[in-house]
Motif scaffolding. Structure first.
Motif, short mmCIF file in Angstrom:
data_model
loop_
_atom_site.label_atom_id
_atom_site.label_comp_id
_atom_site.label_asym_id
_atom_site.label_seq_id
_atom_site.Cartn_x
_atom_site.Cartn_y
_atom_site.Cartn_z
N ALA A 126 70.12 44.69 68.60
CA ALA A 126 69.72 45.84 67.79
C ALA A 126 69.38 47.01 68.72
O ALA A 126 68.80 46.82 69.78
N ARG A 127 69.74 48.22 68.32
CA ARG A 127 69.42 49.39 69.14
C ARG A 127 68.04 49.94 68.81
O ARG A 127 67.41 50.60 69.63
N LEU A 128 67.56 49.69 67.58
CA LEU A 128 66.24 50.13 67.14
C LEU A 128 65.63 49.01 66.31
O LEU A 128 66.29 48.44 65.44
N ALA A 129 64.38 48.68 66.59
CA ALA A 129 63.64 47.70 65.80
C ALA A 129 62.37 48.36 65.28
O ALA A 129 61.65 49.01 66.04
N LYS A 130 62.11 48.21 64.00
CA LYS A 130 60.95 48.82 63.37
C LYS A 130 60.41 47.87 62.32
O LYS A 130 61.04 46.86 61.99
N THR A 131 59.25 48.18 61.79
CA THR A 131 58.68 47.36 60.74
C THR A 131 59.04 47.91 59.37
O THR A 131 59.32 49.10 59.20
N HIS A 132 59.04 47.03 58.40
CA HIS A 132 59.18 47.39 56.99
C HIS A 132 57.97 46.81 56.28
O HIS A 132 57.83 45.59 56.14
N ARG A 133 57.06 47.70 55.86
CA ARG A 133 55.81 47.25 55.25
C ARG A 133 56.07 46.81 53.81
O ARG A 133 56.03 47.61 52.89
N THR A 134 56.31 45.50 53.65
CA THR A 134 56.63 44.96 52.33
C THR A 134 55.39 44.71 51.48
O THR A 134 55.48 44.58 50.27
N LYS A 135 54.23 44.62 52.12
CA LYS A 135 52.96 44.49 51.42
C LYS A 135 51.99 45.52 52.00
O LYS A 135 51.97 45.73 53.21
N PHE A 156 67.11 63.76 52.68
CA PHE A 156 67.76 64.00 53.96
C PHE A 156 68.91 63.01 54.21
O PHE A 156 69.63 63.13 55.20
N GLY A 157 69.06 62.03 53.32
CA GLY A 157 70.16 61.08 53.45
C GLY A 157 69.81 59.80 54.16
O GLY A 157 70.69 58.98 54.43
N LEU A 158 68.54 59.59 54.48
CA LEU A 158 68.15 58.37 55.17
C LEU A 158 68.25 57.16 54.25
O LEU A 158 67.84 57.21 53.09
N ARG A 159 68.79 56.07 54.75
CA ARG A 159 68.98 54.85 53.96
C ARG A 159 68.02 53.74 54.37
O ARG A 159 67.80 52.80 53.62
N THR A 160 67.48 53.81 55.56
CA THR A 160 66.62 52.76 56.08
C THR A 160 65.30 52.72 55.31
O THR A 160 64.68 53.76 55.10
N PRO A 161 64.84 51.54 54.90
CA PRO A 161 63.56 51.46 54.19
C PRO A 161 62.37 51.71 55.11
O PRO A 161 62.43 51.39 56.30
N ASP A 162 61.32 52.28 54.56
CA ASP A 162 60.06 52.49 55.28
C ASP A 162 60.29 53.18 56.63
O ASP A 162 60.04 52.62 57.70
N VAL A 163 60.77 54.41 56.56
CA VAL A 163 61.12 55.17 57.76
C VAL A 163 59.97 55.23 58.75
O VAL A 163 60.16 55.16 59.97
N ASN A 164 58.74 55.35 58.26
CA ASN A 164 57.58 55.48 59.14
C ASN A 164 57.08 54.16 59.69
O ASN A 164 56.12 54.15 60.48
N GLY A 165 57.67 53.05 59.30
CA GLY A 165 57.17 51.76 59.74
C GLY A 165 57.12 51.63 61.26
O GLY A 165 58.09 51.90 61.96
N CYS A 166 55.97 51.23 61.78
CA CYS A 166 55.74 51.05 63.21
C CYS A 166 55.09 49.69 63.44
O CYS A 166 54.48 49.14 62.52
N PRO A 167 55.21 49.17 64.66
CA PRO A 167 55.79 49.73 65.88
C PRO A 167 57.28 50.00 65.76
O PRO A 167 57.96 49.43 64.92
N LYS A 168 57.76 50.87 66.66
CA LYS A 168 59.18 51.11 66.84
C LYS A 168 59.54 50.81 68.29
O LYS A 168 58.81 51.22 69.20
N LEU A 169 60.65 50.11 68.47
CA LEU A 169 61.14 49.76 69.81
C LEU A 169 62.63 50.05 69.89
O LEU A 169 63.35 49.89 68.90
N MET A 170 63.09 50.45 71.05
CA MET A 170 64.53 50.66 71.29
C MET A 170 64.80 50.46 72.77
O MET A 170 63.88 50.51 73.58
N ASP A 171 66.08 50.23 73.10
CA ASP A 171 66.40 50.14 74.52
C ASP A 171 66.37 51.54 75.11
O ASP A 171 66.47 52.54 74.40
N LYS A 172 66.21 51.64 76.41
CA LYS A 172 65.98 52.94 77.04
C LYS A 172 67.17 53.87 76.90
O LYS A 172 67.00 55.09 76.83
#
Length: 214
Positions: A126-135, A156-172
């Motif tokens: 995965a290039r980006l990993a984030k949380t999805h706050r389901t509860k 804005f066209g975003l499809r990913t659920p819970d855009v603000n979900g953190c932590p967020k991690l990605m490769d450098k």
């Protein structure tokens, strides 16, 4: 300006903005350290004192004094949510050049153990990993705000659920390609929007948003 000090390679660099979190910072940091130790010992956490007016800065220095993997960073004035995160990331890049980069909240509402499957997701491609706050247990007002924000991001066209979900991690390399600049809460949406535009694989790890303890 880039530091003249030699950089040591670490696997994970995490930026944590902290504003007046004296009641929580020690427990929050301990949780993050515990989670990261389950995956690798090669990590650094930038603890960003984002213009706090309480004893957060003193506690950050105390924590860093007992663990060299913690990097204290003090901002004289609050730089905003995004500004604090980006300041911590710059400090991590200048000193340690982490292979994975990201950020987490300092309020303790997300269990730091979620970092374990997030790191595994990046390692799996995965290039980006984030949380999805389901509860969520953070109150009706926050849920309403989140729903309104979600509707806005759909515009804005975003499809990913819970855009603000953190932590967020990605490769450098992903972070370098996105090169986020937002100094405010739009930082999370900016990163997710960029990842979607690139067609990247985004890992959404389910988690619970806990009630704020203090």
């Amino acid at each position: 300006m880039p530091s003249d000090r030699p950089r040591s390679l670490v696997e994970i660099g995490l930026s944590v903005p902290l504003y007046n979190e004296e009641d929580l910072v020690c427990d929050v940091v301990a949780g993050m350290v515990d989670a990261l130790e389950q995956t690798t010992t090669h990590f650094r956490i930038a603890l960003v004192n984002n213009g706090s007016t309480d004893s957060t800065g003193t506690l950050i220095d105390r924590l860093a004094g007992s663990d060299a993997r913690l990097i204290p960073l003090h901002l004289a004035q609050n730089a905003g949510y995004g500004g604090g995160i980006l300041a911590g990331i710059r400090a991590l890049q200048e000193s340690h050049d982490p292979l994975m980069i990201g950020w987490a909240w300092g309020d303790g509402q997300i269990d730091a153990q979620v970092l374990v499957p997030q790191i595994a997701a990046i390692q799996a491609g995965a290039r980006l990993a984030k949380t999805h706050r389901t509860k969520r247990h953070d109150g009706l007002q926050r849920r309403i705000i989140t729903q309104l924000y979600t509707w806005t991001t759909r515009v804005f066209g975003l499809r990913t659920p819970d855009v603000n979900g953190c932590p967020k991690l990605m490769d450098k390399d992903a972070y370098a390609a996105l090169a986020p600049t937002s100094q405010d809460w739009f930082l999370d949406a900016e990163v997710v929007l960029g990842a979607e535009q690139q067609g990247w694989n985004i890992a959404n790890i389910p988690t619970t948003m806990k009630r704020r303890a203090a």
